[in-house]
Design a protein around this motif. Structure first.
Motif, PDB file in Angstrom:
ATOM      1  N   ALA A   1       0.849  -1.188   0.000  1.00 35.90           N
ATOM      2  CA  ALA A   1       0.000   0.000   0.000  1.00 35.90           C
ATOM      3  C   ALA A   1       0.890   1.244   0.000  1.00 35.90           C
ATOM      4  O   ALA A   1       1.947   1.235   0.642  1.00 35.90           O
ATOM      5  N   PRO A   2       0.499   2.288  -0.721  1.00 35.71           N
ATOM      6  CA  PRO A   2      -0.757   2.469  -1.461  1.00 35.71           C
ATOM      7  C   PRO A   2      -0.667   2.084  -2.932  1.00 35.71           C
ATOM      8  O   PRO A   2      -1.439   2.592  -3.751  1.00 35.71           O
ATOM      9  N   GLY A   3       0.258   1.212  -3.290  1.00 35.15           N
ATOM     10  CA  GLY A   3       0.403   0.805  -4.684  1.00 35.15           C
ATOM     11  C   GLY A   3      -0.869   0.185  -5.231  1.00 35.15           C
ATOM     12  O   GLY A   3      -1.588  -0.523  -4.524  1.00 35.15           O
ATOM     13  N   VAL A   4      -1.145   0.446  -6.501  1.00 29.41           N
ATOM     14  CA  VAL A   4      -2.386   0.029  -7.148  1.00 29.41           C
ATOM     15  C   VAL A   4      -2.095  -1.091  -8.139  1.00 29.41           C
ATOM     16  O   VAL A   4      -1.128  -1.021  -8.905  1.00 29.41           O
ATOM     17  N   LEU A   5      -2.934  -2.131  -8.126  1.00 29.18           N
ATOM     18  CA  LEU A   5      -2.828  -3.234  -9.073  1.00 29.18           C
ATOM     19  C   LEU A   5      -4.026  -3.238 -10.007  1.00 29.18           C
ATOM     20  O   LEU A   5      -5.166  -3.344  -9.564  1.00 29.18           O
TER      21      LEU A   5
END
Length: 234
Positions: free
Chosen positions: A127-131
């Motif tokens: 987090a806060p990385g988006v997939l």
């Protein structure tokens, strides 16, 4: 592409939906630098590039995210390789990862394998990385779209995404976006990508449920806003 819609947004609002994209194999570092400059000028949400283009220099204070593809464009990579590619991209400054599932597994109904593949990449994105999970919707039946979306969400995807833009079956359709939205509800967002070329296309995808758009010709698309009319005219 059918573009009937009841949604009205101005160019600046639509720009905030856009991942300004450059994924051509021949793209150079200078091309990506120009992409960053244009994305900032247009007010795009992010750029989307190949992992070998990292790390990038984003101007201080720029409101611009960096999305990077993974397992692209075939999806026929071992999950461990996809995970390693995603982890390196995050380490080198990516905010978001757009991964491709194994389309063959989805076509064969092996959705547990699809879920495990997505989960392997999800595990390396803190987090806060988006997939975002690319399902290549034009190559799937409706039932396969539903199964792939369910598997992606179960594995922790933040978005399900229609297309790579490189598959001969085609790109995003309003029907696919609407079906994907019906399937995931509020559990994930939808990215429409592949063949979204006009401002009316963009509005139609947003109207169907897309909250992000993958666009390579963003300047041309946004220039079409001058002919757009208020809600009710579409």
């Amino acid at each position: 592409m059918t573009t009937t819609t009841t949604t009205f947004l101005d160019a600046a609002s639509v720009a905030r939906y856009i991942d300004h994209t450059l994924l051509l194999p021949g793209a150079s570092a200078d091309d990506v630098t120009a992409l960053v400059t244009e994305a900032i000028e247009l007010g795009a949400y992010s750029i989307c590039v190949s992992p070998s283009m990292l790390p990038l220099r984003i101007p201080a204070g720029a409101d611009l995210k960096v999305a990077v593809v993974c397992g692209f464009p075939s999806g026929k990579h071992h999950s461990a390789i996809k995970a390693a590619e995603a982890a390196l991209s995050i380490e080198q400054g990516a905010d978001e990862i757009d991964m491709v599932i194994d389309i063959g597994a989805a076509k064969a109904g092996r959705f547990t394998e699809v879920q495990d593949d997505v989960a392997a990449v999800r595990a390396v994105i803190p987090a806060p990385g988006v997939l975002k999970v690319i399902i290549e919707s034009a190559a799937l039946t409706d039932a396969e779209i539903v199964g792939a979306c369910q598997a992606a969400v179960a594995a922790g995807a933040d978005f399900v995404k229609t297309s790579t833009g490189f598959h001969p079956a085609g790109g995003a359709t309003v029907h696919a976006v609407r079906l994907m939205k019906q399937t995931v509800g509020d559990r994930a967002e939808i990215k429409a990508s592949g063949g979204v070329r006009s401002f009316d296309d963009a509005l139609a995808m947003i109207d169907a449920g897309a909250t992000r758009l993958g666009v390579s010709g963003s300047a041309a698309l946004l220039s079409g806003a001058t002919s757009a009319e208020p809600a009710g005219s579409y």
